[in-house]
Design a protein around this motif. Structure first.
Motif, PDB file in Angstrom:
ATOM      1  N   LEU A  59       0.860  -1.177   0.000  1.00  0.00           N
ATOM      2  CA  LEU A  59       0.000   0.000   0.000  1.00  0.00           C
ATOM      3  C   LEU A  59       0.901   1.233   0.000  1.00  0.00           C
ATOM      4  CD1 LEU A  59      -3.086   0.741   0.288  1.00  0.00           C
ATOM      5  CD2 LEU A  59      -2.529   1.308   2.660  1.00  0.00           C
ATOM      6  N   GLY A 131      -6.435   0.752  -1.690  1.00  0.00           N
ATOM      7  CA  GLY A 131      -6.501  -0.195  -0.590  1.00  0.00           C
ATOM      8  C   GLY A 131      -6.651   0.518   0.737  1.00  0.00           C
ATOM      9  N   TYR A 144      -2.995   0.513  -4.026  1.00  0.00           N
ATOM     10  CA  TYR A 144      -2.763  -0.899  -3.716  1.00  0.00           C
ATOM     11  C   TYR A 144      -2.088  -1.605  -4.874  1.00  0.00           C
ATOM     12  CZ  TYR A 144      -3.949  -5.828  -2.816  1.00  0.00           C
ATOM     13  OH  TYR A 144      -3.915  -7.185  -2.637  1.00  0.00           O
TER      14      TYR A 144
END
Length: 332
Positions: A59, A131, A144
């Protein structure tokens, strides 16, 4: 799309078996300077997830908050214009109890965040995947990226033998030796069929190969070409190396083609001293005394397991000249 400015921090999640823990943690230390019992780590170090055989996803943090409401408030300012997106709340193993979120709640959170982002959602082929992760009592939102298991495709080589490192271990070894490839020159002077070479070259690491056996040199070259990679593999003994390298990887010979005696192993290690500052050694036997006699000191170590077969991986730094150490031993 409104410009999204990353914070410069990344959260990585990990997946590994119990037998792989030591090797994974050693790779963590090489990348980030530390390891963790949690299967998540936050760092300002930028690692492409597919480099590691253990990183599951990454991330790239855009913003964070102490509560989910803070994430929703900031997500409402995201304007995707014509770009499509989706939001995922990934499954993360071994989260701290305070950070655990049940499946249905995750899906509800995904929908809530997706509803406040300005733009068109596309759950199948989005332009951007966002994400959301809870970590250390805070919430993090960002771009993400799922890891790609490049090493898995390298398992089927045209030339191989049973005692070679697995591609997974070889990839981790290359990362431990060269965590930051830019400007680093590396060599595998006992490269065998090139298992480490293939992984290193596929990650953009500048690594040359060398071996004393013409059969395995030919096999190494064939394996490199098979995967569309470019690399140099020379024929010759380690003692003939005259170039300088930042790091060398030596997987001690113990296979059908080449088996080094204790004396030969010592000579291999001593021969590495003049041309490299950093040395990574893979061995199936205790060789701490040989490392010291060759003028290196061990700075990190781990055990890599393959069924009942154990290998020790040693990270070493050059210290004194081998000759000066031998002289001290004589005087003792």
């Amino acid at each position: 799309m409104k410009r999204l400015t990353p914070t410069g921090e990344f959260i990585y999640t990990y997946a590994y078996h119990g037998d792989e823990k030591e090797l994974c943690h050693m790779e963590m230390r090489a990348f980030f300077g530390r390891d963790t019992e949690e299967r998540m780590i936050k760092s300002a170090v930028d690692i492409v997830p597919g480099r590691s055989p253990f990183i599951k996803e990454r991330l790239e943090v855009l913003f964070e908050a102490g509560a989910l409401s803070g994430i929703l408030e900031q997500a409402a300012d995201v304007d995707m214009d014509a770009a499509t997106f989706k939001v995922i709340f990934p499954k993360i193993n071994d989260l701290a109890l305070a950070d655990k979120v049940e499946y249905q709640e995750k899906r509800d959170i995904e929908r809530k965040i997706g509803a406040v982002i300005k733009g068109r959602a596309d759950v199948h082929e989005p332009d951007v995947t966002f994400g959301l992760m809870p970590f250390g009592g805070r919430w993090y939102f960002g771009i993400y990226q799922l890891s790609e298991s490049v090493w898995f495709r390298h398992q089927q080589k045209p030339r191989e033998y049973s005692t070679a490192l697995s591609t997974k271990v070889a990839r981790a070894v290359a990362n431990i030796a060269v965590p930051a490839p830019e400007g680093i020159r590396a060599i595998d002077p006992c490269c065998g069929i090139g298992t480490v070479l293939v992984e290193a070259l596929s990650m953009g690491i500048d690594m040359e190969g060398r071996d004393i056996n013409p059969l395995v040199v030919e096999g190494s070259r064939e394996n490199i070409a098979h995967f569309g990679l470019e690399g140099t593999v020379e024929l010759g003994p380690i003692a003939d190396i005259t170039k300088q390298y930042d790091v060398a990887i030596i997987d001690m010979p113990y296979n059908l083609y080449t088996h080094a005696t204790a004396k030969e192993q010592q000579e291999i290690l001593k021969a590495a001293h003049p041309f490299t500052q950093k040395l990574l050694v893979v061995t199936i036997e205790p060789i701490d005394h040989m490392i010291e006699n060759a003028g290196f000191k061990i700075t990190d170590r781990c055990i890599a397991k393959k069924s009942l077969f154990l290998r020790e991986i040693l990270v070493c730094e050059r210290t004194e000249q081998p000759s000066s150490i031998n002289e001290k031993l004589k005087q003792a």
